[in-house]
Design an enzyme around this catalytic site. Structure first.
Site, PDB file in Angstrom:
ATOM      1  N   ARG A 107     -10.047   1.394   8.733  1.00 24.78           N
ATOM      2  CA  ARG A 107      -9.769  -0.021   8.992  1.00 24.78           C
ATOM      3  C   ARG A 107     -10.866  -0.684   9.806  1.00 24.78           C
ATOM      4  NH1 ARG A 107      -3.549   0.746   8.837  1.00 24.78           N
ATOM      5  NH2 ARG A 107      -2.712  -1.351   8.754  1.00 24.78           N
ATOM      6  N   ARG A 116      11.361  -7.210   4.778  1.00 20.48           N
ATOM      7  CA  ARG A 116      11.337  -5.774   5.066  1.00 20.48           C
ATOM      8  C   ARG A 116      11.895  -5.493   6.465  1.00 20.48           C
ATOM      9  NH1 ARG A 116       5.503  -2.862   5.011  1.00 20.48           N
ATOM     10  NH2 ARG A 116       5.295  -3.603   7.127  1.00 20.48           N
ATOM     11  N   ARG A 147      11.036  -1.798  12.090  1.00 19.82           N
ATOM     12  CA  ARG A 147       9.712  -1.666  12.707  1.00 19.82           C
ATOM     13  C   ARG A 147       9.510  -2.736  13.760  1.00 19.82           C
ATOM     14  NH1 ARG A 147       5.011  -0.352   8.329  1.00 19.82           N
ATOM     15  NH2 ARG A 147       3.840  -1.499   9.921  1.00 19.82           N
ATOM     16  N   ARG A 201      -1.340  -9.354  12.830  1.00 25.28           N
ATOM     17  CA  ARG A 201      -1.846  -8.229  12.028  1.00 25.28           C
ATOM     18  C   ARG A 201      -2.695  -8.739  10.864  1.00 25.28           C
ATOM     19  NH1 ARG A 201       3.621  -5.575  10.701  1.00 25.28           N
ATOM     20  NH2 ARG A 201       2.462  -4.174   9.344  1.00 25.28           N
ATOM     21  N   LYS A 220       0.836  -1.214   0.000  1.00 24.68           N
ATOM     22  CA  LYS A 220       0.000   0.000   0.000  1.00 24.68           C
ATOM     23  C   LYS A 220       0.868   1.261   0.000  1.00 24.68           C
ATOM     24  CE  LYS A 220      -2.290  -0.901   3.840  1.00 24.68           C
ATOM     25  NZ  LYS A 220      -1.695  -2.192   4.242  1.00 24.68           N
TER      26      LYS A 220
HETATM   27  P1  AMP Z   1       0.507   0.306   8.732  1.00 21.07           P
HETATM   28  O1  AMP Z   1       1.773   1.090   8.592  1.00 21.07           O
HETATM   29  O2  AMP Z   1      -0.619   0.850   7.895  1.00 21.07           O
HETATM   30  O3  AMP Z   1       0.701  -1.178   8.552  1.00 21.07           O
HETATM   31  O4  AMP Z   1       0.018   0.508  10.245  1.00 21.07           O
HETATM   32  C1  AMP Z   1       0.832   0.112  11.312  1.00 21.07           C
HETATM   33  C2  AMP Z   1       0.026   0.050  12.598  1.00 21.07           C
HETATM   34  O5  AMP Z   1      -0.520   1.352  12.893  1.00 21.07           O
HETATM   35  C3  AMP Z   1      -1.184  -0.879  12.593  1.00 21.07           C
HETATM   36  O6  AMP Z   1      -0.834  -2.229  12.860  1.00 21.07           O
HETATM   37  C4  AMP Z   1      -2.020  -0.270  13.739  1.00 21.07           C
HETATM   38  O7  AMP Z   1      -1.456  -0.586  15.008  1.00 21.07           O
HETATM   39  C5  AMP Z   1      -1.789   1.216  13.513  1.00 21.07           C
HETATM   40  N1  AMP Z   1      -2.796   1.780  12.579  1.00 21.07           N
HETATM   41  C6  AMP Z   1      -2.561   2.286  11.331  1.00 21.07           C
HETATM   42  N2  AMP Z   1      -3.707   2.707  10.772  1.00 21.07           N
HETATM   43  C7  AMP Z   1      -4.709   2.469  11.673  1.00 21.07           C
HETATM   44  C8  AMP Z   1      -6.098   2.652  11.675  1.00 21.07           C
HETATM   45  N3  AMP Z   1      -6.749   3.171  10.613  1.00 21.07           N
HETATM   46  N4  AMP Z   1      -6.790   2.289  12.782  1.00 21.07           N
HETATM   47  C9  AMP Z   1      -6.169   1.785  13.852  1.00 21.07           C
HETATM   48  N5  AMP Z   1      -4.852   1.539  13.914  1.00 21.07           N
HETATM   49  C10 AMP Z   1      -4.104   1.869  12.834  1.00 21.07           C
END
Ligand code: AMP
Length: 193
Positions: free
Chosen positions: A88, A127, A133, A144, A13
């Protein structure tokens, strides 16, 4: 043009949201990046979000919604943007709908990147060697993925019912996927389309 890019962790993404943002002429807004920035800057929001990110849980809706509301209020997001990683949950979809409705706009299209689970895990573990991370470990990644399947995959189907969904095969080279993503949204991006 207001687009969402959706898909499980590791689907690409973040990579493809940048190209889409250039295409629509608006910012790429990643809630994961916004949270990580808060964590790096040790803000109050960062301290709150940290434990959720580390375990792969979603940050509570109220916190996430406020952060997105603030970001979308900035002038660069007035007309066009690509949201990456938001919404989400059901509640976030409702918040986004209300927020855009109040501006007399709506989501114009949703790109879903699809990649088989085993490849997602392999990608994220690769990654992890460079990302640093805390949530790129196999145990957290599998969690996740489960959270995504449970809470977010149904939303993608709901956008499909609204006629907004473009499913894009996220496997293959970055260039191949980029071409597919651009082809998928080209009709929507064309003025008047
Ligand atoms: P990402 O970088 O999009 O994979 O997001 C990393 C982490 O950020 C996720 O596993 C959640 O802990 C948090 N996060 C990101 N976007 C959201 C969202 N829309 N709602 C809740 N938690 C989020």
């Amino acid at each position: 043009m207001r687009l969402l890019i959706m898909g499980p962790p590791g689907a690409g993404k973040g990579t493809h949201a940048g190209a889409l943002a250039a295409l629509v002429g608006g910012p790429h807004i990643s809630t994961g990046d916004l949270f990580r920035d808060h964590i790096d800057r040790r803000t109050e929001l960062g301290r709150l979000a940290e434990k959720y990110l580390a375990t792969g849980e979603y940050v509570p809706d109220a916190v996430t919604d406020d952060m997105v509301r603030d970001r979308l209020a900035r002038p660069d997001a007035a007309h066009s943007f690509v949201l990456d990683g938001y919404p989400r949950t059901d509640a976030q979809v409702a918040t986004l709908d209300e927020l855009l409705d109040a501006r007399g706009t709506a989501v114009d299209g949703v790109v879903e990147l699809t990649v088989p689970d085993d490849e997602l895990v392999a990608r994220i573990l690769r990654r992890s060697a460079v990302s640093g991370r805390s949530d790129d470990t196999e145990e957290v990644v599998r969690h996740r993925l489960a959270v995504y399947t449970d809470q977010t995959a149904p939303l993608v189907r709901a956008y499909g019912e609204r006629g907004l969904l473009h499913r894009v095969d996220g496997t293959g080279s970055m260039e191949e996927v980029r071409r597919r993503v651009e082809a998928a949204v080209a009709a929507r991006v064309r003025p008047g389309a």
